[in-house]
Scaffold this active site. Sequence first.
Site, PDB file in Angstrom:
ATOM      1  N   GLU A 255      -4.837  -4.114  -2.198  1.00 54.44           N
ATOM      2  CA  GLU A 255      -6.381  -3.865  -2.017  1.00 54.44           C
ATOM      3  C   GLU A 255      -6.767  -2.531  -1.148  1.00 54.44           C
ATOM      4  O   GLU A 255      -7.712  -1.810  -1.265  1.00 54.44           O
ATOM      5  CB  GLU A 255      -6.988  -4.994  -1.415  1.00 54.44           C
ATOM      6  CG  GLU A 255      -6.687  -5.353  -0.003  1.00 54.44           C
ATOM      7  CD  GLU A 255      -5.469  -6.065  -0.014  1.00 54.44           C
ATOM      8  OE1 GLU A 255      -4.643  -5.880  -0.675  1.00 54.44           O
ATOM      9  OE2 GLU A 255      -5.145  -6.814   1.092  1.00 54.44           O
TER      10      GLU A 255
ATOM     11  N   CYS B 272       9.641   2.019   3.546  1.00 52.01           N
ATOM     12  CA  CYS B 272      10.417   0.954   3.837  1.00 52.01           C
ATOM     13  C   CYS B 272      11.694   1.393   4.125  1.00 52.01           C
ATOM     14  O   CYS B 272      12.746   0.781   4.623  1.00 52.01           O
ATOM     15  CB  CYS B 272      10.451  -0.246   2.758  1.00 52.01           C
ATOM     16  SG  CYS B 272      11.109   0.521   0.945  1.00 52.01           S
TER      17      CYS B 272
ATOM     18  N   SER C 100       5.138  -6.998   3.406  1.00 46.72           N
ATOM     19  CA  SER C 100       5.882  -7.320   4.704  1.00 46.72           C
ATOM     20  C   SER C 100       6.747  -8.711   4.700  1.00 46.72           C
ATOM     21  O   SER C 100       6.407  -9.523   3.658  1.00 46.72           O
ATOM     22  CB  SER C 100       4.644  -7.576   5.571  1.00 46.72           C
ATOM     23  OG  SER C 100       3.680  -8.506   5.182  1.00 46.72           O
TER      24      SER C 100
ATOM     25  N   LYS D 190      -0.959  -7.248  -9.346  1.00 45.70           N
ATOM     26  CA  LYS D 190      -2.175  -7.389  -8.373  1.00 45.70           C
ATOM     27  C   LYS D 190      -1.742  -6.259  -7.221  1.00 45.70           C
ATOM     28  O   LYS D 190      -0.810  -6.504  -6.580  1.00 45.70           O
ATOM     29  CB  LYS D 190      -2.042  -8.785  -7.499  1.00 45.70           C
ATOM     30  CG  LYS D 190      -3.463  -8.962  -7.145  1.00 45.70           C
ATOM     31  CD  LYS D 190      -3.539  -8.232  -6.010  1.00 45.70           C
ATOM     32  CE  LYS D 190      -3.135  -8.468  -4.614  1.00 45.70           C
ATOM     33  NZ  LYS D 190      -3.527  -7.432  -3.531  1.00 45.70           N
TER      34      LYS D 190
ATOM     35  N   GLU E 292       9.177  -4.036  13.213  1.00 47.76           N
ATOM     36  CA  GLU E 292       9.017  -2.805  12.227  1.00 47.76           C
ATOM     37  C   GLU E 292       7.804  -2.204  12.721  1.00 47.76           C
ATOM     38  O   GLU E 292       6.779  -2.784  12.457  1.00 47.76           O
ATOM     39  CB  GLU E 292       9.089  -3.422  10.891  1.00 47.76           C
ATOM     40  CG  GLU E 292       8.762  -2.293   9.679  1.00 47.76           C
ATOM     41  CD  GLU E 292       8.491  -2.747   8.143  1.00 47.76           C
ATOM     42  OE1 GLU E 292       7.850  -3.702   8.229  1.00 47.76           O
ATOM     43  OE2 GLU E 292       8.947  -2.183   7.376  1.00 47.76           O
TER      44      GLU E 292
ATOM     45  N   PHE F 262       0.782  -1.063   0.010  1.00 49.57           N
ATOM     46  CA  PHE F 262       0.106   0.191   0.043  1.00 49.57           C
ATOM     47  C   PHE F 262       0.879   1.393   0.096  1.00 49.57           C
ATOM     48  O   PHE F 262       0.257   2.418  -0.396  1.00 49.57           O
ATOM     49  CB  PHE F 262      -0.942   0.057   1.429  1.00 49.57           C
ATOM     50  CG  PHE F 262      -0.208   0.408   2.534  1.00 49.57           C
ATOM     51  CD1 PHE F 262      -0.025   1.619   2.877  1.00 49.57           C
ATOM     52  CD2 PHE F 262       0.407  -0.536   3.309  1.00 49.57           C
ATOM     53  CE1 PHE F 262       0.634   2.216   4.173  1.00 49.57           C
ATOM     54  CE2 PHE F 262       1.051  -0.233   4.722  1.00 49.57           C
ATOM     55  CZ  PHE F 262       1.099   1.292   4.798  1.00 49.57           C
TER      56      PHE F 262
END
Length: 496
Positions: free
Chosen positions: A176, A281, A226, A173, A381, A149
């Site tokens: 979402e 990240c 992740s 993909k 994290e 995301f």
Amino acid sequence: MRNVPMLVNGEIKASETTQFIPVTNPANNEVIAQAPCITDSEMEAAIASAQAAFDTWKDVPVSERARVMMRYQALLKEHHDEIATILASETGKTFDDAKGDVWRGIEVVEQAMNAPALMMGETVENVARGIDTYSMTQPLGVCAGITPFNFPAMIPLWMFPLAIACGNTFVLKPSEQDPLTPMKLAELFLEAGAPAGVLNVVHGGKDQVTPLLTDPRIKAVSFVGSVPVGQHIYKTATANMKRAQCFAGAKNHSVIMPDANKEHVLNNLVGASVGAAGQRCMAISVAVFVGDSRSWIPELASRIAEVTPGVWDDKNAGFGPLISPQAKARVLSLIQQGKDEGAECLLDGSEFTVPGYESGNWVGPTVFSGVTPQMAIYQEEIFGPVLCCMQVETLEEALALVNANPYGNGTSIFTNSGAAARKYQRNVEVGQVGINVPIPVPMPFFSFTGWKNSFYGDLHAYGKQAIRFYTETKTITSRWLEDDIPSGPNLTISID
Ligand code: NAD
């Protein structure tokens, strides 16, 4: 309710599914659209159209494929503000940060425009008498991408433009949680002249990812997200004989030497730690103060306190809300654990809210001091606007701390000593190192080279490594007979 369309075989259309995932505005959690969990037959149509398109796309001359990228780059620039506005609406990022997300993706498209030069092979003439050897790179077939995301423009653009410029076709993909931005990218890609089936965009969650990892028509899988999901995707894709590159979580340390320029350190750490609400990240989530530099921690905390979160079009907002109520709850729980475990909370953003947007996923900037390696706020994290400050006595101790951490995405050192910087860059077990540069994300002509638990695979994103990831090398040894026709069969291995 606005349904997010998919892109299958050159057509942008609605899914026939009855299952949807809400897409929300993180500043107030209002539902702005719904992402379909596409049906099995729609997934089949997407993969089949990518497979059929590969038969012709691989034969389109590389210079023509590069021209599609040139038109795409121009369209992305023309629609830069529009894409950033869509991106801000579904991620909560500030407008300038959203523009940066798009821009870092445009830079990769610029790299894809160089496909003819990047795909060149090698030649050695006369490897043996009368024999030449040369290599060429050829596309793999259908490739798939699964994206997170936090960079809904940049990360899809790390993947499909380079894969497609190399002659592959692609099934994306996207997350979402923010699929509207990738759909805008897809719409512009069609407008740039991409033929039907070359790029397909499918939607959903875990169930929609599985076919991309198991279908034999898919040759390579790129993933960013992740650690647990990255491990699952790497294991499943490789067990199904696919090439895989999986970029995963991070815990990035910045080491501050006492000889560093204090103003430069403080200014840089503010944005590197809480910018984008810490949902990067490559965000600096741990600052390791060496020796006397520890006296700068209170001033750093006061400067970070001046950063105020806000809604995307508030010019004074330093960063936006977290992506979801679940993400907020997780960050708040880690902040509480930090307090319970004895870290000193110099700045606490857990009660922060924005007037008029009280239902948003807000967490204010947060700074801990006296953090130790055993604490959950160090081990996990956090992915929120939380900076953990640690103190050590020497550079060697700092190196040992960073190297003991299981992640290896990015790190930086602030110092005026060339010797200290060189020792750090040479010995640190992290794939991307900044020297007086807080977040060392490489430009796309290099590659994005995370290590350890931040990356599973061999060949990294963008740059020359991505070209190798998305192609096979074929090596040809050729002999054209002139006058030296051999007199009989040769039954031994040649030794010259
Ligand atoms: P995520 O792992 O939850 O989701 C990433 C993608 O995987 C999404 O498309 C999602 O639908 C899919 N997915 C989720 N669960 C799945 C499952 N069980 N099986 C198959 N697919 C699944 O990650 P996120 O929350 O969207 O993104 C944040 C994470 O991404 C952070 O850990 C961050 O560090 C990482 N990240 C890493 C990099 C990098 O370059 N190393 C870059 C950006 C983000």
